[in-house]
Structures are given as structure tokens and as C-alpha cells.
Write a protein that holds these residues in place. Sequence first.
Motif, PDB file in Angstrom:
ATOM      1  N   LYS A 298       0.830  -1.211   0.000  1.00 25.60           N
ATOM      2  CA  LYS A 298       0.000   0.000   0.000  1.00 25.60           C
ATOM      3  C   LYS A 298       0.865   1.261   0.000  1.00 25.60           C
ATOM      4  N   TYR A 299       2.022   1.142  -0.619  1.00 23.90           N
ATOM      5  CA  TYR A 299       2.997   2.239  -0.616  1.00 23.90           C
ATOM      6  C   TYR A 299       2.424   3.506  -1.273  1.00 23.90           C
ATOM      7  N   ASP A 300       1.865   3.362  -2.480  1.00 21.00           N
ATOM      8  CA  ASP A 300       1.325   4.527  -3.180  1.00 21.00           C
ATOM      9  C   ASP A 300       0.112   5.104  -2.471  1.00 21.00           C
ATOM     10  N   LEU A 301      -0.761   4.221  -1.970  1.00 23.11           N
ATOM     11  CA  LEU A 301      -1.950   4.695  -1.260  1.00 23.11           C
ATOM     12  C   LEU A 301      -1.564   5.535  -0.054  1.00 23.11           C
ATOM     13  N   MET A 302      -0.606   5.058   0.713  1.00 19.56           N
ATOM     14  CA  MET A 302      -0.190   5.811   1.900  1.00 19.56           C
ATOM     15  C   MET A 302       0.501   7.109   1.511  1.00 19.56           C
ATOM     16  N   ASN A 303       1.287   7.098   0.445  1.00 22.22           N
ATOM     17  CA  ASN A 303       1.923   8.339  -0.010  1.00 22.22           C
ATOM     18  C   ASN A 303       0.877   9.365  -0.414  1.00 22.22           C
ATOM     19  N   ASP A 304      -0.184   8.890  -1.068  1.00 28.11           N
ATOM     20  CA  ASP A 304      -1.272   9.802  -1.448  1.00 28.11           C
ATOM     21  C   ASP A 304      -1.966  10.380  -0.218  1.00 28.11           C
ATOM     22  N   LEU A 305      -2.230   9.522   0.765  1.00 32.22           N
ATOM     23  CA  LEU A 305      -2.909   9.986   1.973  1.00 32.22           C
ATOM     24  C   LEU A 305      -2.039  10.947   2.778  1.00 32.22           C
ATOM     25  N   MET A 306      -0.744  10.632   2.872  1.00 34.55           N
ATOM     26  CA  MET A 306       0.151  11.463   3.697  1.00 34.55           C
ATOM     27  C   MET A 306       0.417  12.821   3.065  1.00 34.55           C
ATOM     28  N   SER A 307       0.496  12.864   1.730  1.00 34.90           N
ATOM     29  CA  SER A 307       0.876  14.119   1.072  1.00 34.90           C
ATOM     30  C   SER A 307      -0.273  14.788   0.334  1.00 34.90           C
ATOM     31  N   GLY A 308      -1.470  14.180   0.397  1.00 35.00           N
ATOM     32  CA  GLY A 308      -2.570  14.723  -0.379  1.00 35.00           C
ATOM     33  C   GLY A 308      -2.330  14.602  -1.873  1.00 35.00           C
ATOM     34  N   GLY A 309      -1.524  13.628  -2.265  1.00 35.77           N
ATOM     35  CA  GLY A 309      -1.214  13.420  -3.678  1.00 35.77           C
ATOM     36  C   GLY A 309      -0.079  14.268  -4.202  1.00 35.77           C
ATOM     37  N   VAL A 310       0.448  15.167  -3.365  1.00 37.58           N
ATOM     38  CA  VAL A 310       1.497  16.084  -3.827  1.00 37.58           C
ATOM     39  C   VAL A 310       2.790  15.339  -4.159  1.00 37.58           C
ATOM     40  N   HIS A 311       3.003  14.158  -3.560  1.00 33.76           N
ATOM     41  CA  HIS A 311       4.229  13.415  -3.857  1.00 33.76           C
ATOM     42  C   HIS A 311       4.340  13.102  -5.341  1.00 33.76           C
ATOM     43  N   ARG A 312       3.206  12.961  -6.026  1.00 34.04           N
ATOM     44  CA  ARG A 312       3.228  12.706  -7.467  1.00 34.04           C
ATOM     45  C   ARG A 312       3.757  13.919  -8.229  1.00 34.04           C
ATOM     46  N   LEU A 313       3.387  15.107  -7.785  1.00 35.44           N
ATOM     47  CA  LEU A 313       3.886  16.331  -8.414  1.00 35.44           C
ATOM     48  C   LEU A 313       5.384  16.481  -8.165  1.00 35.44           C
ATOM     49  N   TRP A 314       5.821  16.181  -6.930  1.00 31.23           N
ATOM     50  CA  TRP A 314       7.251  16.247  -6.626  1.00 31.23           C
ATOM     51  C   TRP A 314       8.043  15.314  -7.536  1.00 31.23           C
ATOM     52  N   LYS A 315       7.549  14.085  -7.709  1.00 33.03           N
ATOM     53  CA  LYS A 315       8.260  13.100  -8.533  1.00 33.03           C
ATOM     54  C   LYS A 315       8.237  13.488 -10.007  1.00 33.03           C
ATOM     55  N   ASP A 316       7.107  14.031 -10.469  1.00 27.99           N
ATOM     56  CA  ASP A 316       7.031  14.500 -11.856  1.00 27.99           C
ATOM     57  C   ASP A 316       8.073  15.598 -12.098  1.00 27.99           C
ATOM     58  N   TYR A 317       8.128  16.545 -11.181  1.00 31.84           N
ATOM     59  CA  TYR A 317       9.062  17.655 -11.331  1.00 31.84           C
ATOM     60  C   TYR A 317      10.510  17.164 -11.238  1.00 31.84           C
ATOM     61  N   PHE A 318      10.748  16.215 -10.345  1.00 30.69           N
ATOM     62  CA  PHE A 318      12.093  15.643 -10.185  1.00 30.69           C
ATOM     63  C   PHE A 318      12.575  15.023 -11.494  1.00 30.69           C
ATOM     64  N   VAL A 319      11.739  14.213 -12.125  1.00 29.46           N
ATOM     65  CA  VAL A 319      12.145  13.559 -13.381  1.00 29.46           C
ATOM     66  C   VAL A 319      12.307  14.589 -14.497  1.00 29.46           C
ATOM     67  N   LYS A 320      11.508  15.642 -14.456  1.00 31.37           N
ATOM     68  CA  LYS A 320      11.699  16.730 -15.430  1.00 31.37           C
ATOM     69  C   LYS A 320      13.076  17.343 -15.271  1.00 31.37           C
ATOM     70  N   GLN A 321      13.534  17.518 -14.017  1.00 29.63           N
ATOM     71  CA  GLN A 321      14.860  18.076 -13.761  1.00 29.63           C
ATOM     72  C   GLN A 321      15.965  17.077 -14.125  1.00 29.63           C
TER      73      GLN A 321
END
Length: 283
Positions: free
Chosen positions: A56-79
Amino acid sequence: MSRFGLVSKDILISTRPSIRALYQSRHKTTHFGYQDVSEEEKSEKVREVFASVAAKYDLMNDLMSGGVHRLWKDYFVKQVAPVPQAKLLDVAGGTGDISFRYIQRLLYQQPQHKESESHPSKQVTICDLSESMLAEGRKRAKKLGYTGISWVCGDAEQLPFPEHCFDCYTIAYGIRNVVHVQKALNEAYRVLEPGGRFMCLEFSQVPNPVLRWFYDQYSFNVIPPVGHVVTGDWHSYQYLVESIRKFPDQKTFALMIEDAGFRRVRYEDLTFGITAIHSGYKL
């Protein structure tokens, strides 16, 4: 009485330096969150944490960050700015969160590489300490059709690869879990080609004291209970919260990256410093 007892104890220990050194060498301790544990014990505990949270790694990341972790990772790969034919080593990337984004970005840039013989997944190696996380990643890769990825169970402090064999090294939310951060950085430098790039996404320290207070209240009072409700595991999420506070701040970590030999080291805070991107080149 306690004062004199303390002094006499110090003198007694100092008169037996060889025995003391021997004891310390056999019982080296480090932190596991706010606990002091042996170095060997920390590695095993980290495996247990990620075996517990993998499903449940992704589910918990979504709950803990309100889904913002996906934006962080998207931006990271862009960099990271993926380049065709560049060899990527994604450390602590068992679930594929970074590697899949890396591959998708390359496919978007050059759709013709969707053919199996030139698929960008063939240039990606994922290395993780946890077999459970790797198993989750393999399942996700199969669904996406990414069959060319190399999956390796290994330790960031002792990477099972020769020198100078990767063009880019990424690690996202993993380096704070290693026993010796400097050793992991040294290993990153060793396996990169000259001109290769080190990229790290990691939780960091919020510099503003008011924001930091609110962030701490949320972290310690919300995340472990939510982890308990969703996964039945309070302690793993308590550790994850504590491990963030034990990790060096942005400037200190940047200096550690330089100590490993990297140059042009820089960092960028995201969301008030809750997380940060550090990067450097092997020049």
C-alpha cells in the motif's frame, strides 16, 4: 556522590582504550528514527519497514501528502531531463515510481522507441534493498509493458556494479534510510561515468519555524495513526516520520555530496522545504 562516580567511571574507561575500542567496533550504533540500534539491526529493520508498507505504498503516499508526492516526482524527473540511450541507475526505486516516469518521458519525446528492440526500459536498472518493493515494481512494470528493466536487490552502500557504468543515478526518498549516507554517496560517485549526474529527491528540513511547527504536528499526530488504520502498522510510519528529522538539512547534505567528489552541487526546495532536490556531476 554521583559527580565523583561519573569522574571515576570516565577515568576507568580511558585507562583501557584497547578494550573500549574493541567493544565499540563490534557494537557500532546508529539511529533508526529516534532509537539507537546497531548498524546491522538498522539494515534489517529498514527491510522490515518496506516489506510492511510495500503493498500500500502509493496509497499511503497519497494519503500522507494529499497526492502532492506525485507532483514532486514529476518535477524531479523533469529536472533529471532523460536522454535517449543514457543508462539510468534508480536506487531505492523498487516500486518504479521514478523509473516509470523516466521511461514515459523518453517515450513522449520519441514515440518511435515504443518498439521492443529500442524501448528505453532497456537502459534502466532499478536497485533496491527490499525484495518486497521490487516485487511490487515488477508487477507494475508488467502491466505497463516495460519488460526491459533490470531489477537488482542490493545495498546502496555496496552497489553490485562495476565502476563507470551509468550516466545518471537517481534516488528518491531512500537515502535517509541507509546506515552510512556518506558511503552511499561515495558509491554513487563510483558507479557513474565521468560527466554522469547524481540526482536525489528527499524529505528535508522546513526552515520557517512556524511552518515547521505545523508540519511537525501533522507528521507526528496524523501520519502514524493513518498508517495504522490503512496498513495496520503504526511503527513503520512512526519511523518514517522520525527518520526525516534525523536526516541532515539541505546545506549539510549538499556538503556531503561534495565530499563524495561531486561538483556543481546544488539543491532546490519544494513546498517550503518539506522535500528537496539535490544534484551534482562527476567531473
